[in-house]
Design a protein around this motif. Structure first.
Motif, PDB file in Angstrom:
ATOM      1  N   ARG A 126     -13.855   2.537  22.115  1.00 33.83           N
ATOM      2  CA  ARG A 126     -14.821   3.529  21.609  1.00 33.83           C
ATOM      3  C   ARG A 126     -15.799   2.863  20.633  1.00 33.83           C
ATOM      4  NH1 ARG A 126     -13.326   9.109  23.113  1.00 33.83           N
ATOM      5  NH2 ARG A 126     -15.107   9.562  21.751  1.00 33.83           N
ATOM      6  N   ASP A 127     -17.086   2.944  20.951  1.00 35.24           N
ATOM      7  CA  ASP A 127     -18.064   2.436  19.998  1.00 35.24           C
ATOM      8  C   ASP A 127     -18.682   3.547  19.165  1.00 35.24           C
ATOM      9  OD1 ASP A 127     -19.742   3.645  21.797  1.00 35.24           O
ATOM     10  OD2 ASP A 127     -20.769   1.806  22.414  1.00 35.24           O
ATOM     11  N   ASP A 128     -18.146   4.777  19.307  1.00 35.75           N
ATOM     12  CA  ASP A 128     -18.640   5.879  18.469  1.00 35.75           C
ATOM     13  C   ASP A 128     -17.705   6.139  17.289  1.00 35.75           C
ATOM     14  OD1 ASP A 128     -16.634   6.819  20.191  1.00 35.75           O
ATOM     15  OD2 ASP A 128     -17.360   8.880  20.089  1.00 35.75           O
ATOM     16  N   TYR A 129     -16.749   5.238  17.071  1.00 36.21           N
ATOM     17  CA  TYR A 129     -15.838   5.359  15.931  1.00 36.21           C
ATOM     18  C   TYR A 129     -15.809   4.050  15.147  1.00 36.21           C
ATOM     19  CZ  TYR A 129     -13.584   9.882  16.698  1.00 36.21           C
ATOM     20  OH  TYR A 129     -13.330  11.231  16.784  1.00 36.21           O
ATOM     21  N   ARG A 130     -15.666   4.177  13.843  1.00 36.03           N
ATOM     22  CA  ARG A 130     -15.427   2.991  13.010  1.00 36.03           C
ATOM     23  C   ARG A 130     -14.305   3.314  12.029  1.00 36.03           C
ATOM     24  NH1 ARG A 130     -20.611   4.084   9.960  1.00 36.03           N
ATOM     25  NH2 ARG A 130     -19.943   5.176   8.059  1.00 36.03           N
ATOM     26  N   ILE A 131     -13.611   2.272  11.622  1.00 36.64           N
ATOM     27  CA  ILE A 131     -12.509   2.448  10.677  1.00 36.64           C
ATOM     28  C   ILE A 131     -13.045   2.397   9.251  1.00 36.64           C
ATOM     29  CG2 ILE A 131     -11.879  -0.010  10.577  1.00 36.64           C
ATOM     30  CD1 ILE A 131      -8.910   1.049  10.633  1.00 36.64           C
ATOM     31  N   GLU A 132     -12.645   3.356   8.432  1.00 44.52           N
ATOM     32  CA  GLU A 132     -13.071   3.425   7.033  1.00 44.52           C
ATOM     33  C   GLU A 132     -12.003   2.874   6.092  1.00 44.52           C
ATOM     34  OE1 GLU A 132     -15.991   4.236   6.165  1.00 44.52           O
ATOM     35  OE2 GLU A 132     -16.779   5.209   7.961  1.00 44.52           O
ATOM     36  N   GLU A 133     -10.741   3.137   6.426  1.00 42.66           N
ATOM     37  CA  GLU A 133      -9.652   2.718   5.544  1.00 42.66           C
ATOM     38  C   GLU A 133      -8.384   2.594   6.366  1.00 42.66           C
ATOM     39  OE1 GLU A 133      -7.431   4.115   1.374  1.00 42.66           O
ATOM     40  OE2 GLU A 133      -9.173   5.208   2.139  1.00 42.66           O
ATOM     41  N   GLU A 134      -7.568   1.611   6.019  1.00 40.65           N
ATOM     42  CA  GLU A 134      -6.290   1.404   6.696  1.00 40.65           C
ATOM     43  C   GLU A 134      -5.232   1.126   5.643  1.00 40.65           C
ATOM     44  OE1 GLU A 134      -6.168  -0.950  10.455  1.00 40.65           O
ATOM     45  OE2 GLU A 134      -4.801  -2.248   9.333  1.00 40.65           O
ATOM     46  N   GLN A 135      -4.120   1.822   5.729  1.00 42.10           N
ATOM     47  CA  GLN A 135      -3.016   1.631   4.790  1.00 42.10           C
ATOM     48  C   GLN A 135      -1.746   1.323   5.568  1.00 42.10           C
ATOM     49  OE1 GLN A 135      -2.473   4.927   2.111  1.00 42.10           O
ATOM     50  NE2 GLN A 135      -4.631   5.065   1.573  1.00 42.10           N
ATOM     51  N   ARG A 136      -1.058   0.282   5.170  1.00 43.67           N
ATOM     52  CA  ARG A 136       0.256  -0.031   5.715  1.00 43.67           C
ATOM     53  C   ARG A 136       1.239   0.053   4.541  1.00 43.67           C
ATOM     54  NH1 ARG A 136       3.772   0.483   9.547  1.00 43.67           N
ATOM     55  NH2 ARG A 136       2.382  -0.301  11.173  1.00 43.67           N
ATOM     56  N   LEU A 137       2.020   1.105   4.515  1.00 41.86           N
ATOM     57  CA  LEU A 137       2.973   1.349   3.432  1.00 41.86           C
ATOM     58  C   LEU A 137       4.310   0.746   3.828  1.00 41.86           C
ATOM     59  CD1 LEU A 137       2.041   5.101   2.755  1.00 41.86           C
ATOM     60  CD2 LEU A 137       0.893   3.016   1.952  1.00 41.86           C
ATOM     61  N   LEU A 138       4.678  -0.346   3.182  1.00 39.63           N
ATOM     62  CA  LEU A 138       5.850  -1.134   3.543  1.00 39.63           C
ATOM     63  C   LEU A 138       7.004  -0.888   2.577  1.00 39.63           C
ATOM     64  CD1 LEU A 138       4.073  -4.526   4.319  1.00 39.63           C
ATOM     65  CD2 LEU A 138       5.152  -3.025   5.997  1.00 39.63           C
ATOM     66  N   GLY A 150       9.460  -1.520  -0.336  1.00 46.75           N
ATOM     67  CA  GLY A 150       9.165  -2.187  -1.601  1.00 46.75           C
ATOM     68  C   GLY A 150       8.150  -1.433  -2.430  1.00 46.75           C
ATOM     69  N   ARG A 151       7.374  -0.553  -1.780  1.00 50.55           N
ATOM     70  CA  ARG A 151       6.393   0.250  -2.501  1.00 50.55           C
ATOM     71  C   ARG A 151       7.123   1.252  -3.399  1.00 50.55           C
ATOM     72  NH1 ARG A 151       3.472   4.975  -0.892  1.00 50.55           N
ATOM     73  NH2 ARG A 151       1.414   5.119  -1.835  1.00 50.55           N
ATOM     74  N   TYR A 152       6.700   1.371  -4.640  1.00 46.79           N
ATOM     75  CA  TYR A 152       7.341   2.245  -5.631  1.00 46.79           C
ATOM     76  C   TYR A 152       8.828   1.924  -5.796  1.00 46.79           C
ATOM     77  CZ  TYR A 152       3.176   5.269  -5.187  1.00 46.79           C
ATOM     78  OH  TYR A 152       1.898   5.769  -5.169  1.00 46.79           O
ATOM     79  N   GLU A 153       9.209   0.680  -5.565  1.00 47.06           N
ATOM     80  CA  GLU A 153      10.640   0.351  -5.571  1.00 47.06           C
ATOM     81  C   GLU A 153      11.288   0.636  -6.921  1.00 47.06           C
ATOM     82  OE1 GLU A 153      13.642  -3.364  -4.529  1.00 47.06           O
ATOM     83  OE2 GLU A 153      11.546  -3.447  -3.933  1.00 47.06           O
ATOM     84  N   ALA A 154      10.603   0.316  -8.007  1.00 51.26           N
ATOM     85  CA  ALA A 154      11.182   0.541  -9.336  1.00 51.26           C
ATOM     86  C   ALA A 154      11.403   2.019  -9.611  1.00 51.26           C
ATOM     87  CB  ALA A 154      10.276  -0.068 -10.405  1.00 51.26           C
ATOM     88  N   GLU A 155      10.650   2.874  -8.922  1.00 56.41           N
ATOM     89  CA  GLU A 155      10.760   4.324  -9.137  1.00 56.41           C
ATOM     90  C   GLU A 155      11.621   5.010  -8.076  1.00 56.41           C
ATOM     91  OE1 GLU A 155       7.303   2.530 -10.919  1.00 56.41           O
ATOM     92  OE2 GLU A 155       7.763   2.758  -8.783  1.00 56.41           O
ATOM     93  N   GLY A 156      12.251   4.231  -7.187  1.00 62.47           N
ATOM     94  CA  GLY A 156      13.116   4.838  -6.179  1.00 62.47           C
ATOM     95  C   GLY A 156      12.648   4.663  -4.756  1.00 62.47           C
ATOM     96  N   ALA A 166      10.436 -11.066   2.927  1.00 61.85           N
ATOM     97  CA  ALA A 166      10.419 -10.227   1.730  1.00 61.85           C
ATOM     98  C   ALA A 166      10.525  -8.749   2.087  1.00 61.85           C
ATOM     99  CB  ALA A 166       9.147 -10.482   0.923  1.00 61.85           C
ATOM    100  N   VAL A 167       9.886  -8.333   3.177  1.00 66.46           N
ATOM    101  CA  VAL A 167       9.956  -6.934   3.587  1.00 66.46           C
ATOM    102  C   VAL A 167      11.352  -6.601   4.120  1.00 66.46           C
ATOM    103  CG1 VAL A 167       9.128  -5.281   5.311  1.00 66.46           C
ATOM    104  CG2 VAL A 167       7.501  -6.625   3.978  1.00 66.46           C
ATOM    105  N   VAL A 168      11.977  -7.513   4.844  1.00 65.88           N
ATOM    106  CA  VAL A 168      13.342  -7.285   5.317  1.00 65.88           C
ATOM    107  C   VAL A 168      14.285  -7.098   4.127  1.00 65.88           C
ATOM    108  CG1 VAL A 168      15.285  -8.294   6.581  1.00 65.88           C
ATOM    109  CG2 VAL A 168      12.957  -8.522   7.477  1.00 65.88           C
ATOM    110  N   ALA A 169      14.124  -7.946   3.105  1.00 69.95           N
ATOM    111  CA  ALA A 169      14.958  -7.817   1.906  1.00 69.95           C
ATOM    112  C   ALA A 169      14.696  -6.491   1.197  1.00 69.95           C
ATOM    113  CB  ALA A 169      14.696  -8.990   0.969  1.00 69.95           C
ATOM    114  N   ALA A 170      13.430  -6.087   1.127  1.00 71.51           N
ATOM    115  CA  ALA A 170      13.097  -4.810   0.490  1.00 71.51           C
ATOM    116  C   ALA A 170      13.673  -3.645   1.277  1.00 71.51           C
ATOM    117  CB  ALA A 170      11.581  -4.666   0.358  1.00 71.51           C
ATOM    118  N   ALA A 171      13.678  -3.749   2.598  1.00 66.33           N
ATOM    119  CA  ALA A 171      14.259  -2.693   3.431  1.00 66.33           C
ATOM    120  C   ALA A 171      15.750  -2.565   3.170  1.00 66.33           C
ATOM    121  CB  ALA A 171      13.991  -2.984   4.907  1.00 66.33           C
ATOM    122  N   ALA A 172      16.435  -3.697   3.022  1.00 64.72           N
ATOM    123  CA  ALA A 172      17.868  -3.651   2.716  1.00 64.72           C
ATOM    124  C   ALA A 172      18.118  -2.996   1.364  1.00 64.72           C
ATOM    125  CB  ALA A 172      18.446  -5.062   2.751  1.00 64.72           C
TER     126      ALA A 172
END
Length: 409
Positions: A367-379, A381-387, A153-159
């Motif tokens: 590193r044990d002095d860091y933790r992840i708060e948020e992770e975003q993977r923008l692929l 297809g995102r906002y596809e209808a808007e361009g 699906a991501v390959v198709a969206a990339a095309a």
């Protein structure tokens, strides 16, 4: 250039140089433009040459499929005849150039070479009413790599997303009353090809052009309220301006003095302030710990393929692996510059797990002095209808109050 060449031949010659620079030498399209266009005196010729080369790169697998289907013996990838046919066909089949003009301005590029072959193959394809597919085909190695990582699906969206140049995103305080859409606060999307310099608020520095995805890392840091932030690998300055507008006390670091000059110009136009430092992050150090860090690390740029289609043809797995090592080393180095409780945002405009999830995962393993708060993977297809939007990986990390368990950072 011969005095007998049809008008426009020199622009096509420039487009040929651009394709050669990308496909044979592995140079970025934008970086090759100045040298390739050295013989052009008109800005519109330069823009047209760039448009031809960029569209050929968007459509390269499909152009080559047409050429290979019309020749008895396959032309070598670097054959001048193949390059000339790519240019003639992309003009006639994608850019609306009349076929006779497309071929007449390209044939002089193969003087002393296979003119009859180029003319014959082009003519045969036009008579057969050859056409390019509605959606471009991604280069096979890229499609295979992304299919393995993200699925079909991501390959198709990339095309779909590479089928046309992207629209224009304004960030900051875009002018009211324009026919556009807002996808996030302080954002306005306008149709592709919009001439931005004449829009209200440009001269006054009310806004700047920045893809909606590129604005997301700085958005994660929120309001600064005078706190200190390092914007690393900062040029050309979109994120720096976002942070300054949000009330951060910004120090912008970049290794390129020429790109920093553009950043300083952008700051001057917008009336925003930041300390600008030309330095290598791997050798520079801040005078004191800071409240936040935004590391937009150098990467393969495979996530901005719809804007820079050359990346699909010149970035190889070996380069991706080398860049991932640089990113990991850079992330480890800057981690010690953050106050306990501070926030570190790591981002790359890459569609490769190796440069995103794997870099952050390996860092957290060390590193044990860091933790992840948020992770975003923008692929794709995102906002596809808007361009559509560029593709990014973004991680927001917090430094904990305890010291690291080892001295590797």
């Amino acid at each position: 250039m011969s005095s007998n060449d049809p008008p426009g031949t020199e622009a096509r010659r420039t487009a040929l140089r651009l394709l050669d620079a990308v496909l044979r030498k592995g140079l970025p399209l934008e970086a090759a433009l100045d040298n390739a266009a050295r013989d052009l005196t008109r800005a519109d010729d330069r823009a047209f040459a760039h448009a031809i080369a960029a569209e050929a790169l968007r459509r390269l697998p499909d152009l080559d499929a047409l050429i290979d289907g019309a020749t008895r013996k396959r032309l070598p990838d670097d054959a001048k005849a193949r390059f000339a046919l790519r240019l003639a066909l992309v003009q006639a089949l994608a850019l609306g150039t009349p076929p006779h003009a497309a071929i007449s301005t390209v044939l002089p590029l193969v003087d002393g070479g296979p003119r009859k072959l180029v003319h014959g193959v082009f003519g045969a394809l036009i008579r057969q009413q050859a056409a390019l597919p509605e959606l471009p085909s991604l280069p096979a190695p890229v499609a295979e790599r992304w299919r393995e990582q993200w699925g079909e699906a991501v390959v198709a969206a990339a095309a779909r997303s590479i089928a046309a140049p992207p629209p224009v995103d304004l960030i900051g305080a875009p002018p009211a009353g324009l026919e556009g859409i807002s996808l996030e606060p302080d954002h306005l999307r306008l149709p592709r090809g919009t001439a931005v310099a004449g829009l209200p608020g440009y001269e006054e520095g009310k806004w700047w052009v920045q893809d909606i995805s590129a604005s997301m890392p700085a958005r994660l840091l929120g309001s600064g309220e005078g706190r200190t932030v390092l914007d690393l690998c900062a040029a050309p300055g979109g994120k720096t301006m976002q942070l300054a507008k949000a009330g951060w006390n910004v120090t912008a670091i970049d290794i390129s003095e020429s790109r920093l000059a553009r950043l300083s110009q952008n700051l001057a136009r917008t009336g925003l302030s930041a300390r600008v430092v030309a330095a290598d992050v791997m050798t520079w150090s801040p005078p004191a710990l800071v409240d936040a860090i935004l590391l937009d690390a150098p990467c393969s740029a495979t996530g901005i393929f719809r804007r820079h289609p050359d990346v699909l043809h010149r970035v190889r797995p070996k380069a991706i692996a080398a860049l991932a090592e640089v990113q990991g080393a850079m992330l480890t180095r800057v981690a010690g510059w953050l106050k306990p409780g501070g926030r570190l945002v790591y981002s790359v405009c890459s569609l490769e797990r190796r440069e995103g999830e794997e870099v952050v995962g390996a860092f957290l393993d060390r590193r044990d002095d860091y933790r992840i708060e948020e992770e975003q993977r923008l692929l794709p297809g995102r906002y596809e209808a808007e361009g559509g939007a560029d593709s990014f990986f973004i991680a927001s990390l917090t430094r904990l109050g305890s010291p690291p368990s080892d001295n590797r950072g």
